[in-house]
Design an enzyme around this catalytic site. Sequence first.
Site, mmCIF file in Angstrom:
data_model
loop_
_atom_site.group_PDB
_atom_site.id
_atom_site.type_symbol
_atom_site.label_atom_id
_atom_site.label_comp_id
_atom_site.label_asym_id
_atom_site.label_seq_id
_atom_site.Cartn_x
_atom_site.Cartn_y
_atom_site.Cartn_z
ATOM 1 N N LYS A 180 -1.637 -6.453 -5.937
ATOM 2 C CA LYS A 180 -1.918 -6.838 -4.561
ATOM 3 C C LYS A 180 -1.082 -5.980 -3.632
ATOM 4 C CE LYS A 180 1.422 -8.275 -3.006
ATOM 5 N NZ LYS A 180 2.825 -7.715 -2.867
ATOM 6 N N TYR B 8 0.570 -13.303 0.670
ATOM 7 C CA TYR B 8 0.743 -14.532 -0.122
ATOM 8 C C TYR B 8 0.365 -15.762 0.701
ATOM 9 C CZ TYR B 8 3.129 -12.063 -3.907
ATOM 10 O OH TYR B 8 3.418 -11.241 -4.961
HETATM 11 P P1 NAD Z 1 7.974 0.860 -6.861
HETATM 12 O O1 NAD Z 1 8.290 1.792 -5.756
HETATM 13 O O2 NAD Z 1 9.107 0.202 -7.577
HETATM 14 O O3 NAD Z 1 7.072 1.561 -7.957
HETATM 15 C C1 NAD Z 1 5.963 2.363 -7.613
HETATM 16 C C2 NAD Z 1 5.728 3.375 -8.706
HETATM 17 O O4 NAD Z 1 4.651 4.209 -8.319
HETATM 18 C C3 NAD Z 1 6.950 4.281 -8.957
HETATM 19 O O5 NAD Z 1 7.159 4.415 -10.332
HETATM 20 C C4 NAD Z 1 6.542 5.593 -8.342
HETATM 21 O O6 NAD Z 1 7.122 6.692 -9.009
HETATM 22 C C5 NAD Z 1 5.034 5.573 -8.543
HETATM 23 N N1 NAD Z 1 4.319 6.470 -7.625
HETATM 24 C C6 NAD Z 1 3.257 7.188 -7.964
HETATM 25 N N2 NAD Z 1 2.840 7.943 -6.942
HETATM 26 C C7 NAD Z 1 3.677 7.689 -5.925
HETATM 27 C C8 NAD Z 1 3.769 8.162 -4.577
HETATM 28 N N3 NAD Z 1 2.896 9.061 -4.074
HETATM 29 N N4 NAD Z 1 4.748 7.675 -3.794
HETATM 30 C C9 NAD Z 1 5.618 6.758 -4.252
HETATM 31 N N5 NAD Z 1 5.578 6.280 -5.519
HETATM 32 C C10 NAD Z 1 4.617 6.741 -6.345
HETATM 33 O O7 NAD Z 1 7.006 -0.259 -6.234
HETATM 34 P P2 NAD Z 1 6.678 -1.674 -6.852
HETATM 35 O O8 NAD Z 1 7.558 -2.692 -6.225
HETATM 36 O O9 NAD Z 1 6.615 -1.587 -8.316
HETATM 37 O O10 NAD Z 1 5.204 -1.928 -6.224
HETATM 38 C C11 NAD Z 1 4.050 -1.339 -6.790
HETATM 39 C C12 NAD Z 1 2.829 -2.226 -6.502
HETATM 40 O O11 NAD Z 1 3.045 -3.509 -7.069
HETATM 41 C C13 NAD Z 1 2.561 -2.462 -5.011
HETATM 42 O O12 NAD Z 1 1.178 -2.490 -4.775
HETATM 43 C C14 NAD Z 1 3.165 -3.837 -4.758
HETATM 44 O O13 NAD Z 1 2.551 -4.526 -3.689
HETATM 45 C C15 NAD Z 1 2.908 -4.519 -6.077
HETATM 46 N N6 NAD Z 1 3.884 -5.585 -6.371
HETATM 47 C C16 NAD Z 1 3.419 -6.790 -6.734
HETATM 48 C C17 NAD Z 1 4.299 -7.815 -7.013
HETATM 49 C C18 NAD Z 1 3.797 -9.156 -7.456
HETATM 50 O O14 NAD Z 1 4.578 -10.089 -7.546
HETATM 51 N N7 NAD Z 1 2.518 -9.284 -7.778
HETATM 52 C C19 NAD Z 1 5.666 -7.608 -6.897
HETATM 53 C C20 NAD Z 1 6.116 -6.338 -6.542
HETATM 54 C C21 NAD Z 1 5.213 -5.330 -6.275
#
Ligand code: NAD
Length: 364
Positions: free
Chosen positions: A131, A216
Amino acid sequence: MTSRRSFLQTLSAPVWALPFVTPSNDEKYHEGKVLRVALIGLGSYASRVAEAMKDSKRAVVAGLVSGTPSKLVSWGAKYNVSASNCYNYETVDQIRNNSDIDAVYIITPNALHKDMAIRMAKAGKHVIVEKPMALNAKEAEEMVNACKKAGVQLLVGYRMHFEPKTLEIIRMRNAGEFGNVKFFQGLCGFRIGDPKQWRLNRALAGGGSMMDIGIYAVNGARYLIGEEPTWVTAQETKTDFVKFAEGVDETIQFQLGFPSGAVASCLSTYSMNNLDRFFLNGEKGFAELQPSTGYGPIKGRTNKGELQFPHITHQTIQMDEFAAILLDGKKPLVAVDGEEGLRDMRIIDALYTAVKSGKRVSLK
Ligand code: NAD
């Protein structure tokens, strides 16, 4: 005892042809068919999902996709994924030839969800996406259509749709225990840190707090009231114009109106902590969840008392349920498919329109 690696290798045989699977060397016990998932984007949430999948009875990490070669090596070693099941963003379309993988789970910044989902649908894999599923409803529609056309399923990582206390409140509402529902309050927020992170970059996030945490409250209002809103109003406030640039919302207060006359009043913010609360009020009773959508344990009570359910890691239940949906055709109590994600994106589009115009926006 089968090792996890040989277990995964065995899985290249059709799952239905496998003998009953015995516990692997990491004590995992699989029940029924197993969903073999490739994680795309190895960041912080993917790490949480991968750890939670160690306890899943139905889903395993079977593939990895990252733009960072060293992550493929370290994650491959940690989760026993062979190099032949690892890809980067240039090679990932070859996943179509990999019979070890049933589904991909896209966990990248929001702006990268749509294109990858469409690529993976074309590669013939079921798509799970985090999401918000996309930057807006138009993108979400493209994803839904691409998955339909490719004959694969599209699911959104709405982990709260499987959370036991949340489901109990929905069951009680469906049973009429709260009477006619009149009001929902959803407070969702946290103080965001690093000003350079992608969540504060409009191009990658698609907005600000609303896309990340306000969603949410939008989603919760729908599943707790049990109706689809017909109108929205919204007001934005901003205190830090440097950290929250144009198009990146810091705080939005918003209201949703439902066909029965029920109203939701919500807050989405990146500048306050201790905001994780849902409250549902009906003519005969109430329900409260606080915390309501954090990683848990979720706490809930109703006019009848505390809700008592053991805490299970959300991402573990979610992956078990996703396996049941994708492999067995199970219908969850609260939908998690692309259409469900699209409904939230339409509402969020309307909320941003309402912020700009200051007027009530109708939802068709
Ligand atoms: P994060 O920044 O920790 O991880 C993102 C990953 O994508 C990294 O490994 C990064 O290297 C990679 N990536 C690939 N291409 C990229 C680019 N062009 N720029 C930046 N990063 C790039 O983020 P996250 O917290 O893991 O969030 C990722 C997704 O998960 C989002 O859509 C977020 O909304 C979702 N999320 C959901 C929940 C949940 O509870 N359902 C919780 C956290 C995050």
